[in-house]
Design an enzyme around this catalytic site. Structure first.
Site, mmCIF file in Angstrom:
data_model
loop_
_atom_site.group_PDB
_atom_site.id
_atom_site.type_symbol
_atom_site.label_atom_id
_atom_site.label_comp_id
_atom_site.label_asym_id
_atom_site.label_seq_id
_atom_site.Cartn_x
_atom_site.Cartn_y
_atom_site.Cartn_z
ATOM 1 N N LYS A 34 -1.852 -2.952 20.357
ATOM 2 C CA LYS A 34 -1.008 -4.035 20.880
ATOM 3 C C LYS A 34 0.350 -3.542 21.391
ATOM 4 C CE LYS A 34 -3.220 -7.769 18.319
ATOM 5 N NZ LYS A 34 -3.071 -8.948 17.472
ATOM 6 N N GLY A 83 4.113 -6.508 11.699
ATOM 7 C CA GLY A 83 3.768 -6.874 13.068
ATOM 8 C C GLY A 83 3.188 -8.272 13.194
ATOM 9 N N ALA A 84 2.330 -8.650 12.236
ATOM 10 C CA ALA A 84 1.683 -9.961 12.314
ATOM 11 C C ALA A 84 2.722 -11.078 12.241
ATOM 12 C CB ALA A 84 0.660 -10.107 11.194
ATOM 13 N N ARG A 115 8.336 -6.712 0.871
ATOM 14 C CA ARG A 115 8.547 -5.656 -0.125
ATOM 15 C C ARG A 115 9.956 -5.063 0.045
ATOM 16 N NH1 ARG A 115 7.105 -0.363 0.314
ATOM 17 N NH2 ARG A 115 5.939 -0.894 2.204
ATOM 18 N N ALA A 160 13.469 -5.803 1.322
ATOM 19 C CA ALA A 160 14.299 -6.950 1.714
ATOM 20 C C ALA A 160 14.937 -6.717 3.076
ATOM 21 C CB ALA A 160 15.376 -7.182 0.660
HETATM 22 O O1 SKM Z 1 -4.915 -10.975 18.752
HETATM 23 C C1 SKM Z 1 -6.294 -11.030 18.472
HETATM 24 C C2 SKM Z 1 -7.076 -10.361 19.576
HETATM 25 O O2 SKM Z 1 -6.848 -11.027 20.793
HETATM 26 C C3 SKM Z 1 -8.583 -10.389 19.286
HETATM 27 C C4 SKM Z 1 -8.921 -10.100 17.882
HETATM 28 C C5 SKM Z 1 -10.315 -9.780 17.556
HETATM 29 O O3 SKM Z 1 -11.154 -9.804 18.467
HETATM 30 O O4 SKM Z 1 -10.627 -9.498 16.387
HETATM 31 C C6 SKM Z 1 -7.986 -10.158 16.865
HETATM 32 C C7 SKM Z 1 -6.540 -10.392 17.118
HETATM 33 O O5 SKM Z 1 -5.854 -9.151 17.051
#
Ligand code: SKM
Length: 278
Positions: A67, A132-133, A154, A156
């Site tokens: 990503k 990231g999430a 974890r 701060a």
């Molecule tokens: O953001 C999504 C991605 O577009 C597709 C995906 C998947 O196919 O498992 C999971 C996420 O990261």
């Protein structure tokens, strides 16, 4: 037939081809959608994407671990992709440029609002994790005008720094696990750690729960995750949701970006869940 795909490594587990096939059936759009492995020992992400474009793909979803590569590759970025610092949706535009967006956060917000029938407005939100999430969902979540957001992590410092990145009237705070303000409990609690993947709990006190809390885990599995079970044990009246709806929601938003049609998600979530239990 216009071609789309999800790229990642690993990719065989991806439910995206099934989800987009169901969207295509539902909306009557003539598309194909595959899962494609990018072997990052053999090739670079950039080269793999150029090759797919050459082969006529119109757009791609991008998942772990690419990503950030997709973010760097895109010539043009949506504001939510910029704030997420990650791209999960690429569009190969006719003028030769690549547009990058991030639909993960909208996927989560829509799942909670549409399928969970819960508004964020005036809600006290607790987010677990600052990786990231979580970074990916912040902007769409703040756009829904919650009363406050607390990020626990974890370290701060990481939670505090993430909170400070956003210019908004909404109070955002950050802390380590042991310093979460617990006085009233939280209306919406979102687990953005990957603890559930290892069958572990994020180390938070059940005092963060209220009877009417909406407890959301960004992970999903056939069974409720350990975190969702934990919440139900302590507060049988709370509502639990797992991340399958977020997955289907981000796919719906990507589909809309590519096709200009917004698919319904609840029936697709139900179908995918049914397949998982087979
Ligand atoms: O953001 C999504 C991605 O577009 C597709 C995906 C998947 O196919 O498992 C999971 C996420 O990261």
């Amino acid at each position: 037939t216009d071609k789309y795909a999800v790229v990642g490594n690993p990719i065989a587990h991806s439910k995206s081809p099934m989800i987009h096939r169901l969207f295509a059936e539902q909306t009557g759009q003539d598309i194909s959608y595959e899962a494609i492995l990018i072997d990052n020992e053999e090739t670079t992400f950039q080269w793999a994407i150029a090759d797919l474009r050459q082969r006529g793909y119109k757009g791609l979803n991008v998942t772990v671990p690419f990503k950030l590569d997709a973010f760097e590759l895109a010539n043009e970025l949506s504001s939510r992709a910029q704030s997420a610092h990650a791209v999960n949706t690429l569009v190969f535009q006719d003028n030769g440029t690549i547009y990058g967006d991030n639909t993960d956060g909208v996927g989560l917000v829509n799942d909670i609002q549409i399928n969970g029938e819960r508004s964020f407005k005036d809600q006290r939100v607790l987010i677990l994790g600052a990786g990231g999430a979580v970074q990916g969902i912040m902007e769409p979540l703040l756009a829904q005008a919650p009363k406050s957001v607390h990020i626990a992590n974890r370290t701060a410092k990481r939670a505090e720094v993430l909170g400070q990145r956003f210019t908004t009237e909404i109070p955002i705070s950050g802390s380590g696990w042991d310093e979460i303000p617990l006085d009233e409990g939280y209306d919406i609690i979102i687990n953005g750690t990957s603890a559930s993947l290892d069958g572990k709990l994020p180390p938070v006190s059940p005092q963060c729960l209220k009877d009417n809390s909406l407890v959301y885990d960004m992970m999903y599995a056939q069974e409720p995750t350990v975190f969702l079970k934990w919440a139900k044990e302590h507060r049988p009246d709370c509502t639990i949701m797992d991340g399958l709806g977020m997955l289907v929601g981000q796919a719906a938003e990507s589909f809309n970006i590519w096709r200009g049609v917004q698919p319904q998600t609840q029936n697709v979530i139900d179908e995918v869940r049914q397949q998982m239990s087979k």
